[in-house]
Design an enzyme around this catalytic site. Structure first.
Site, PDB file in Angstrom:
ATOM      1  N   CYS A  53       5.162  46.719  -1.844  1.00  0.00           N
ATOM      2  CA  CYS A  53       5.086  47.892  -2.475  1.00  0.00           C
ATOM      3  C   CYS A  53       3.954  48.469  -1.987  1.00  0.00           C
ATOM      4  O   CYS A  53       2.629  48.073  -2.089  1.00  0.00           O
ATOM      5  CB  CYS A  53       4.951  47.448  -3.907  1.00  0.00           C
ATOM      6  SG  CYS A  53       4.579  48.870  -5.082  1.00  0.00           S
ATOM      7  N   CYS A 107       0.158  50.501  -8.956  1.00  0.00           N
ATOM      8  CA  CYS A 107       1.021  49.328  -9.208  1.00  0.00           C
ATOM      9  C   CYS A 107       0.567  48.102 -10.115  1.00  0.00           C
ATOM     10  O   CYS A 107      -0.607  47.522  -9.605  1.00  0.00           O
ATOM     11  CB  CYS A 107       1.790  48.534  -7.958  1.00  0.00           C
ATOM     12  SG  CYS A 107       3.060  47.586  -8.203  1.00  0.00           S
ATOM     13  N   GLU A 147       0.884  -1.243   0.023  1.00  0.00           N
ATOM     14  CA  GLU A 147      -0.216  -0.061  -0.027  1.00  0.00           C
ATOM     15  C   GLU A 147       1.004   1.178  -0.093  1.00  0.00           C
ATOM     16  O   GLU A 147       2.008   0.978   0.319  1.00  0.00           O
ATOM     17  CB  GLU A 147      -0.973   0.020   1.503  1.00  0.00           C
ATOM     18  CG  GLU A 147      -1.846  -0.838   1.308  1.00  0.00           C
ATOM     19  CD  GLU A 147      -2.613  -1.136   2.756  1.00  0.00           C
ATOM     20  OE1 GLU A 147      -2.240  -0.003   3.697  1.00  0.00           O
ATOM     21  OE2 GLU A 147      -3.326  -1.789   3.002  1.00  0.00           O
ATOM     22  N   CYS A 184       6.607  49.255 -10.525  1.00  0.00           N
ATOM     23  CA  CYS A 184       6.351  50.790 -10.566  1.00  0.00           C
ATOM     24  C   CYS A 184       7.426  51.543  -9.975  1.00  0.00           C
ATOM     25  O   CYS A 184       7.134  52.813  -9.947  1.00  0.00           O
ATOM     26  CB  CYS A 184       5.100  50.788  -9.962  1.00  0.00           C
ATOM     27  SG  CYS A 184       4.929  50.798  -8.116  1.00  0.00           S
ATOM     28  N   ASP A 235       0.928  10.304   3.699  1.00  0.00           N
ATOM     29  CA  ASP A 235       1.554  11.386   4.496  1.00  0.00           C
ATOM     30  C   ASP A 235       0.600  12.488   5.063  1.00  0.00           C
ATOM     31  O   ASP A 235       0.149  13.360   4.689  1.00  0.00           O
ATOM     32  CB  ASP A 235       2.550  12.200   3.829  1.00  0.00           C
ATOM     33  CG  ASP A 235       3.865  12.767   4.892  1.00  0.00           C
ATOM     34  OD1 ASP A 235       3.555  12.404   6.157  1.00  0.00           O
ATOM     35  OD2 ASP A 235       4.475  13.553   4.314  1.00  0.00           O
ATOM     36  N   CYS A 250      10.260  49.076  -6.160  1.00  0.00           N
ATOM     37  CA  CYS A 250       9.208  47.863  -6.634  1.00  0.00           C
ATOM     38  C   CYS A 250       9.869  47.703  -8.136  1.00  0.00           C
ATOM     39  O   CYS A 250      10.081  48.810  -8.938  1.00  0.00           O
ATOM     40  CB  CYS A 250       7.993  48.516  -6.805  1.00  0.00           C
ATOM     41  SG  CYS A 250       6.980  47.590  -7.689  1.00  0.00           S
ATOM     42  N   LYS A 282       2.106   4.766   1.643  1.00  0.00           N
ATOM     43  CA  LYS A 282       1.991   5.403   3.086  1.00  0.00           C
ATOM     44  C   LYS A 282       1.766   6.735   2.750  1.00  0.00           C
ATOM     45  O   LYS A 282       2.582   7.620   2.406  1.00  0.00           O
ATOM     46  CB  LYS A 282       3.637   5.049   3.507  1.00  0.00           C
ATOM     47  CG  LYS A 282       3.564   5.517   5.021  1.00  0.00           C
ATOM     48  CD  LYS A 282       4.871   4.972   5.454  1.00  0.00           C
ATOM     49  CE  LYS A 282       5.141   5.325   7.048  1.00  0.00           C
ATOM     50  NZ  LYS A 282       4.650   6.425   7.646  1.00  0.00           N
ATOM     51  N   TYR A 341      -7.004   2.059   5.820  1.00  0.00           N
ATOM     52  CA  TYR A 341      -6.418   1.089   5.542  1.00  0.00           C
ATOM     53  C   TYR A 341      -6.394  -0.039   6.609  1.00  0.00           C
ATOM     54  O   TYR A 341      -5.350  -0.701   6.848  1.00  0.00           O
ATOM     55  CB  TYR A 341      -4.871   1.696   5.226  1.00  0.00           C
ATOM     56  CG  TYR A 341      -4.229   2.513   6.539  1.00  0.00           C
ATOM     57  CD1 TYR A 341      -4.232   1.798   7.772  1.00  0.00           C
ATOM     58  CD2 TYR A 341      -4.070   3.842   6.301  1.00  0.00           C
ATOM     59  CE1 TYR A 341      -3.764   2.595   8.697  1.00  0.00           C
ATOM     60  CE2 TYR A 341      -3.565   4.565   7.279  1.00  0.00           C
ATOM     61  CZ  TYR A 341      -3.536   4.063   8.674  1.00  0.00           C
ATOM     62  OH  TYR A 341      -3.018   4.779   9.621  1.00  0.00           O
ATOM     63  N   LYS A 375      10.504   4.011   3.614  1.00  0.00           N
ATOM     64  CA  LYS A 375      10.315   5.196   3.283  1.00  0.00           C
ATOM     65  C   LYS A 375      11.151   5.975   2.238  1.00  0.00           C
ATOM     66  O   LYS A 375      12.395   5.514   2.107  1.00  0.00           O
ATOM     67  CB  LYS A 375      10.780   6.104   4.656  1.00  0.00           C
ATOM     68  CG  LYS A 375       9.790   5.715   5.649  1.00  0.00           C
ATOM     69  CD  LYS A 375       9.386   6.819   6.302  1.00  0.00           C
ATOM     70  CE  LYS A 375       9.813   7.535   7.428  1.00  0.00           C
ATOM     71  NZ  LYS A 375       8.876   8.665   8.128  1.00  0.00           N
TER      72      LYS A 375
END
Ligand code: IVH
Length: 672
Positions: free
Chosen positions: A427, A433, A113, A412, A117, A409, A115, A224, A315
């Site tokens: 900004c 902008c 199966e 602009c 997470d 920025c 695993k 499971y 793993k």
């Protein structure tokens, strides 16, 4: 409707809705439209309100959440929740398989199966009804998180088929990558920090107190294991696949998420396949699990102190590659936040070619002490864009230059600002902008906000570049002629767009409020503000104290709302939108009774049977008025657990009558 008829109708609607929920979420094969589903659900909701005695604890209406858990109760597991031995070494897996193979078990079979997470969970069912959901905890005792688990659409509340009388099903609660990215996008939009990865987000979500927030987070499950006394199965595979027929989301065999095999070769094939393919899955896995299939064999193999001898896990190593940092772009988002993005020399990572990686903010660049020209380690996490986690100082070329964060920025040229204590540069030129202007309009028209049909993100860019829109109010004065003159804008698309704009005038206040894009005001906060203040006028006038009084609204949000309405440009924009006929107040509701007419009520604390939001709604449905602070005009203080002592003292001093939850519900005839 007569009670008997109502009882039957409630039972029928419950069955129907559970059936369609399963078709939609578990089998991905819906047979009725979302709209038809909602109509049935609304009917059930209405009937349950009228006949609360007939409402079942596992009614499909509970999926939307609303229950608040003040404290998660600790409960003992009936079957201890063990963990699995694990290894990163293929050799150790080979040894394990060989050891088991030599144990002389007849017709030995392994089940392989994924695993998942996520977060382990045990759900108890009795007579086909969900009874309780418990976290793993320390394996002996876990926490009761039933109210939250109930909102996960792939968890059946009522079972079908031939299920055991009493059993527990175990599995993993996961947050699919799409839900995780969507959530982060929403958070970014609301100016909130992004979550780090799907697993931690799933874990945090399951421990939220307000289950209606959990309901909106898109959690999912994979189951499971089935545990119980005298179960009629002989093998793990049989148990898990049978659970599919009872309504659970179990790993599909046809997609290769689970398989049976008889030899080491089959086990290794499964491991290699998923190590390669794991990035193609819509959720994260951190390895694979191998279990001996037959329960008889499992019994013979038994347990060590911590884990079963009949199962183990392999793993996967976190995938990491080295690449050269070529340059850094600074991107300006819709909130004005500036994000550095690394350009890398292209490199293969987990099945895709990686050319860019996120660097988050100036602090991270500083922490890594990055130079352009460095060789950096890149990892793939839950997010779409991989991240730089370190660098190889030994490989730093002489020509490398320290990476300096920009001060103006890039879009602009306005000087960037960074508030004290915040990691992100901004900004401040929100009004002109370009990416900020476009981003705000894109947010405004998006599905969860004004939901303007025919106006996708790219069309917004097109209209902006053509000079047709400079702010959200401009959308309402778009004309057929100016649109049809644009490239790729056929007659039909123009009509569709204009119709979408007109239809958006029917969008309810709470979503208009969300659409305004006030910093930190996400969907849920907008809903709370709309429900509490009712009109934009009242919200504009709200004081800091009144804002803080709204459930789950803290200093940061309250300040941001105040700032928004202190800004004359924003107020002018709201006025323009009001002039266009957008909805800036809550729709009037039809009263259920008049018992509370003329009464001013303050709600405080948390409640057992109904959520605080529901209580406030009930007050209004029965003609009362919700007030935020206790004064001489207050008629009742509706006192829940954990109510603020200052409120209580003030109420007692002023002789305001106190009501507890049950007294209140009896008063409005809500039943026991
Ligand atoms: S079986 C006694 N199967 O991994 C064995 N666990 O340490 C019980 N997990 O906490 C676990 N996917 O949350 C099993 N297909 C899978 C799994 C799985 C993920 C998690 C589980 C457990 C941890 C093992």
């Amino acid at each position: 409707m007569k009670p008997e008829q109502a009882r039957e109708r409630i039972a029928l609607l419950t069955r129907e809705l559970n059936h369609h929920n399963r078709l939609y979420y578990v089998e991905a094969n819906p047979q009725i439209s979302d709209q038809a589903f909602d109509i049935l659900l609304k009917e059930l909701e209405a009937l349950e309100q009228m006949f609360p005695d007939f409402a079942s604890k596992n009614s499909p209406t509970t999926r939307v959440g609303g229950d608040i858990t003040k404290k998660f109760e600790t409960v003992a597991h009936e079957f201890p929740m063990l963990s699995l031995s694990n290894t990163y070494s293929e050799e150790e897996i080979q040894d394990w398989v060989q050891r088991i193979t030599k144990a002389g078990l007849e017709d030995l079979e392994f089940v392989c199966e994924l695993k998942y997470d996520g977060v382990a969970l045990g759900i108890r069912y009795e007579h086909g009804q969900l009874v309780r959901a418990i976290t793993r905890g320390d394996g002996e005792k876990g926490e009761d998180i039933t109210a939250n688990v109930r909102t996960i659409k792939t968890v059946p509340l009522i079972l079908s088929g031939n299920y055991p009388e009493k059993f527990e099903i175990r599995g993993e609660v996961i947050m699919p990558i799409s839900a995780f990215n969507q959530l982060n996008e929403d958070r970014e939009l609301a100016g909130e920090d992004r979550f780090a990865n799907p697993r931690n987000t799933a874990a945090g979500t399951l421990k939220l107190q307000d289950s209606s927030v959990v309901a909106g987070r898109g959690l999912d499950t994979f189951l499971y294991g089935v545990y119980g006394h005298n179960l009629s199965f002989e093998s793990h595979f049989e148990a898990v696949t049978s659970a599919t027929a009872w309504g659970f989301k179990t790993p599909p065999e046809n997609l290769g998420y689970i398989t049976c095999c008889k030899s080491l070769e089959g086990v290794m094939d499964f491991i290699h396949y998923w190590d390669e393919q794991r990035n193609c899955l819509p959720f994260e896995i951190d390895g694979v699990v191998i279990k001996v299939n037959s329960f008889e064999h499992q019994r013979k193999l038994g347990f060590t102190a911590k884990s079963p001898r009949w199962a183990t896990s392999f793993k996967f190593k976190t995938q990491q590659v080295v690449s050269e940092l070529l340059s850094v772009d600074f991107q300006v988002g819709r909130t004005g936040a500036v994000t550095p993005v690394a350009n890398l020399s292209p490199v293969q990572l987990g099945g895709t070619m990686v050319k860019r990686a996120s660097l988050h903010n100036a602090d991270q660049i500083e922490k890594l002490d990055l130079y352009v020209g460095d060789f950096v380690y890149v990892e793939k996490g839950g997010e779409i864009i991989p991240k730089i986690v370190g660098l190889d100082l030994n490989q730093r070329p002489k020509s490398a230059r320290k990476l300096i964060f920009i001060t103006a920025c890039p879009e602009c040229n306005t000087s960037l600002v960074r508030k004290e204590g915040e990691a992100q540069h901004f900004c401040p030129n929100e009004k002109y902008c370009p990416p900020q202007v476009v981003g705000k309009i894109q947010h405004f028209v998006s599905r969860k906000a004004m939901n303007i049909d025919g106006l996708g993100e790219e069309t917004v860019v097109q209209l902006y570049e053509a000079g047709l829109i400079r702010n959200v109010a401009d959308l309402y004065s778009l004309s057929y002629d100016s649109l049809v003159a644009l490239e790729r804008m056929a007659d039909k698309s123009v009509e569709n767009l204009l119709k979408g704009v007109q239809n958006s005038k029917n969008i309810p206040f709470e979503r208009v409020l969300f659409a305004l894009g006030i910093r930190y005001v996400g969907e849920t906060v907008a809903k709370r503000l709309a429900q509490s203040f009712k009109t934009i006028e009242a919200l504009k006038k709200a004081t800091l104290e009144e804002l803080l009084d709204v459930h789950e609204i803290g200093e940061r949000i309250a300040q941001s709302v105040l700032e928004f309405f202190q800004n004359s440009d924003q107020c002018a924009m709201v006025e323009l939108l009001q002039g266009q006929g957008l909805c800036f107040e809550m729709q009037q509701k039809v009263l259920k009774s008049e018992v509370l007419v003329g009464k001013s009520i303050v709600v405080s604390g948390v409640f057992e049977r109904v959520s605080r939001e529901e209580i406030k709604e009930l007050i209004e449905l029965h003609g009362g008025k919700n007030a935020s602070s206790v004064s001489a005009k207050t008629d009742f203080l509706l006192a829940g657990e954990g109510m603020g002592p200052a409120k209580l003292k003030k109420a007692t001093d002023l002789g305001v009558r106190l009501l507890n939850e049950n007294e209140f519900l009896t008063l409005i005839g809500y039943g026991k």
